[in-house]
Enzyme design. Structure first.
Site, PDB file in Angstrom:
ATOM      1  N   ASP A 214       0.903  -1.150   0.000  1.00 29.12           N
ATOM      2  CA  ASP A 214       0.000   0.000   0.000  1.00 29.12           C
ATOM      3  C   ASP A 214       0.940   1.198   0.000  1.00 29.12           C
ATOM      4  O   ASP A 214       1.582   1.500   0.993  1.00 29.12           O
ATOM      5  CB  ASP A 214      -0.880  -0.064   1.250  1.00 29.12           C
ATOM      6  CG  ASP A 214      -1.779   1.157   1.382  1.00 29.12           C
ATOM      7  OD1 ASP A 214      -1.634   2.100   0.579  1.00 29.12           O
ATOM      8  OD2 ASP A 214      -2.610   1.173   2.308  1.00 29.12           O
ATOM      9  N   ALA A 216       0.908   4.667  -0.750  1.00 23.81           N
ATOM     10  CA  ALA A 216       0.554   6.093  -0.773  1.00 23.81           C
ATOM     11  C   ALA A 216       1.754   7.009  -0.506  1.00 23.81           C
ATOM     12  O   ALA A 216       1.905   8.047  -1.138  1.00 23.81           O
ATOM     13  CB  ALA A 216      -0.549   6.357   0.250  1.00 23.81           C
ATOM     14  N   LYS A 257      -1.225  11.473  -2.308  1.00 25.01           N
ATOM     15  CA  LYS A 257      -0.151  11.758  -1.350  1.00 25.01           C
ATOM     16  C   LYS A 257       1.146  12.018  -2.126  1.00 25.01           C
ATOM     17  O   LYS A 257       1.380  13.120  -2.592  1.00 25.01           O
ATOM     18  CB  LYS A 257       0.009  10.593  -0.369  1.00 25.01           C
ATOM     19  CG  LYS A 257      -1.087  10.536   0.696  1.00 25.01           C
ATOM     20  CD  LYS A 257      -2.301   9.814   0.245  1.00 25.01           C
ATOM     21  CE  LYS A 257      -3.261   9.504   1.378  1.00 25.01           C
ATOM     22  NZ  LYS A 257      -4.530   8.953   0.853  1.00 25.01           N
TER      23      LYS A 257
HETATM   24  N1  F0G Z   1      -3.676   3.710   2.108  1.00 23.96           N
HETATM   25  C1  F0G Z   1      -3.117   4.595   2.933  1.00 23.96           C
HETATM   26  C2  F0G Z   1      -1.859   4.260   3.657  1.00 23.96           C
HETATM   27  C3  F0G Z   1      -3.734   5.829   3.127  1.00 23.96           C
HETATM   28  O1  F0G Z   1      -3.181   6.711   3.969  1.00 23.96           O
HETATM   29  C4  F0G Z   1      -4.926   6.130   2.413  1.00 23.96           C
HETATM   30  C5  F0G Z   1      -5.594   7.404   2.592  1.00 23.96           C
HETATM   31  C6  F0G Z   1      -5.450   5.170   1.556  1.00 23.96           C
HETATM   32  C7  F0G Z   1      -4.794   3.967   1.423  1.00 23.96           C
HETATM   33  C8  F0G Z   1      -6.713   5.401   0.785  1.00 23.96           C
HETATM   34  O2  F0G Z   1      -6.499   6.294  -0.247  1.00 23.96           O
HETATM   35  O3  F0G Z   1      -7.905   8.286   0.307  1.00 23.96           O
HETATM   36  O4  F0G Z   1      -6.995   7.925  -1.982  1.00 23.96           O
HETATM   37  O5  F0G Z   1      -8.822   6.503  -1.136  1.00 23.96           O
HETATM   38  N2  F0G Z   1      -5.342   8.208   3.515  1.00 23.96           N
HETATM   39  C9  F0G Z   1      -5.890   9.525   3.718  1.00 23.96           C
HETATM   40  C10 F0G Z   1      -5.388  10.071   5.012  1.00 23.96           C
HETATM   41  C11 F0G Z   1      -7.356   9.632   3.549  1.00 23.96           C
HETATM   42  O6  F0G Z   1      -5.904  11.110   5.441  1.00 23.96           O
HETATM   43  O7  F0G Z   1      -4.457   9.508   5.605  1.00 23.96           O
HETATM   44  P1  F0G Z   1      -7.624   7.315  -0.778  1.00 23.96           P
END
Ligand code: F0G
Length: 457
Positions: A214, A216, A257
């Site tokens: 994952d 991001a 991100k």
């Molecule tokens: N994986 C991680 C590690 C994340 O931090 C997020 C989203 C997602 C998956 C999902 O992605 O929002 O594009 O659908 N994190 C945001 C946060 C929402 O505020 O940490 P997404």
């Protein structure tokens, strides 16, 4: 004299923000059910709710927006994104999706069935949501050090290899893949070491399992590897990124991100067969395989953002700003997750407000206090987010009760960080007078924190 550090960019466009009075904020937060997600952005002065989709695109990214190809099929923008993914991450196949959770939805539709078990390092909430929605189970195998906020460990995102092997031994038949989140958001934006990624790969091979990253914040993870891992100090970020991803079979990406776009995501993989299977769900849920929920201009900006987001100078500017805020808070004696993470500073609400019972949501109470104090919006990463156990429906109280201050990329200056730090100091000085937490008056059946309504106890 050594020259001080300065940002690796200058500002070409600005967006005014507005201060408010405490009285206004008291009304607004009450009307929002004490849920910061329900505030209007105009009611917020400094918005640290998330670093997701809130970054400032560069002049080059905006130029790319102008030359996006909006053809339904086979757009040049698709190939730009494909080339960037192959070049930076090393994956031959990919599917665009509108954001990270959409990537999870599509990929998990292929890979997860009821009763499955997915071990990993503190799964992010949407990831866990998509696992549990399929009546499967996420098992957290993060190292124990991650759960002690006072411990200064360089790679608190690491998977505990012993815990991982124990889960694999016991449930091998139910495990479709292992997930590694880089950096690990839920444990405090903490990185995973290259060595740990390699060991996870070895264990996965031993049991014949796939590995999913994952991803991001993969570039922030690579920065920490360069700065902290022995033998990596002279490697470029791009080299480290390639070495990280050599250990994965597939990745999901929230491009909001580290690709510094406002919307977008993708799944990438080595297997053509998996790509073919996932394409069916991508077409059904997202869009045709060459755009999958994104416009051509957005795919262009994403491709450019992948390059910018994995440049050392950019990462240094970014992570030093997060560290700047974290260090200020530590100087004031405020309890934070140590070391400071890549995208955010995480305050330890159990240590900040020890006199409040966990049933009154300590981190949420702190987040509301910060909003009232200075119009700063953080977010709760604690019992509200942890939600109820899907089977027993009992509230889950996680090991860490955190309030996160996520810093948008290339958006705020260190003066803004100073305001946040002093606001928190003021609250810390009067913490004993904070006597009332919150109770829930409305909650959704899943991912309740987004829409929950609260009232003072
Ligand atoms: N994986 C991680 C590690 C994340 O931090 C997020 C989203 C997602 C998956 C999902 O992605 O929002 O594009 O659908 N994190 C945001 C946060 C929402 O505020 O940490 P997404």
């Amino acid at each position: 004299m050594e020259l001080p550090f300065a940002e690796s960019y200058k500002i070409k466009m600005v967006e005014p923000i507005r201060k408010s009075s405490r009285q206004e904020r008291e009304t607004w937060i009450r009307e929002a059910g004490y849920n910061l997600f329900r505030l209007k952005s105009t009611q917020v002065f400094i918005d640290l709710l998330t670093d997701s989709g809130t970054g400032a695109m560069s002049d080059k990214q905006w130029s790319e927006m102008m030359i996006g190809d909006e053809s339904y099929a086979g757009a040049t923008s698709y190939f730009k994104m494909k080339n960037a993914i192959l070049d930076i991450l090393g994956f031959e196949y990919f599917l665009p999706t509108h954001q990270g959770r959409a990537a999870e939805n599509v990929l998990f539709s292929v890979l997860i069935k009821e009763g499955d078990i997915i071990p990993g390092n503190s799964h992010f909430d949407t990831t866990k949501g998509h696992i549990e929605f399929r009546r499967a189970q996420a098992i957290d195998c993060t190292i124990d050090e991650a759960f002690d906020t006072t411990l200064d460990h360089p790679f608190k995102g690491n998977i505990d290899l012993g815990k991982l092997e124990a889960v694999l031994n016991e449930h091998s038949d139910e495990i479709p893949f292992i997930i590694v989140t880089v950096t690990c958001n839920s444990s405090g934006g903490q990185p995973v070491s290259l060595e740990n990624l390699k060991m996870v790969r070895q264990i996965a091979d031993k049991y014949g399992k796939l590995v999913l990253f994952d991803s991001a914040r993969f570039a922030e993870n690579a920065y920490f590897i360069k700065m902290r891992e022995k033998g990596c100090e002279d490697k470029s970020i791009r080299t480290i990124v390639r070495e990280m991803f050599e250990n994965a079979d597939m990745m999901t990406m929230s491009a909001k991100k580290d690709a510094i776009v406002n919307m977008g995501g993708f799944i990438a993989m080595r297997s053509k067969e998996l790509h073919t299977k996932a394409s069916v769900f991508n077409i059904m849920f997202e869009g045709y395989i060459t755009y999958g929920g994104m416009s051509g201009r957005d795919m262009n900006a994403l491709a450019q953002g992948l390059y910018e987001g994995s440049e050392f100078e950019y990462l240094e500017t970014r992570i030093r700003q997060v560290e700047y805020l974290g260090k200020k808070l530590m100087d004031f004696g405020i309890p934070v997750q140590q070391p400071i993470g890549g995208h955010a500073v995480f305050l330890d609400a159990k240590r900040f407000l020890p006199h409040l019972p966990k049933e009154e949501f300590q981190a949420q109470t702190l987040a509301v206090e910060l909003y009232l104090e200075a119009g700063v919006r953080g977010v709760e990463i604690g019992a509200l987010l942890a939600d109820r156990d899907p089977i027993t429906r009992k509230n889950r109280y996680p090991a860490l009760e955190l309030m996160r201050l996520a810093i948008p990329r290339r958006v705020y200056t260190n003066n803004h960080m100073d305001v946040v730090a002093v606001a928190l100091k003021n609250i810390y000085d009067r913490r004993d007078a904070i006597r009332r937490g919150f109770k829930i008056i409305y909650e959704a059946p899943i991912m309740r924190h987004f829409t929950v309504a609260l009232d003072l106890v």
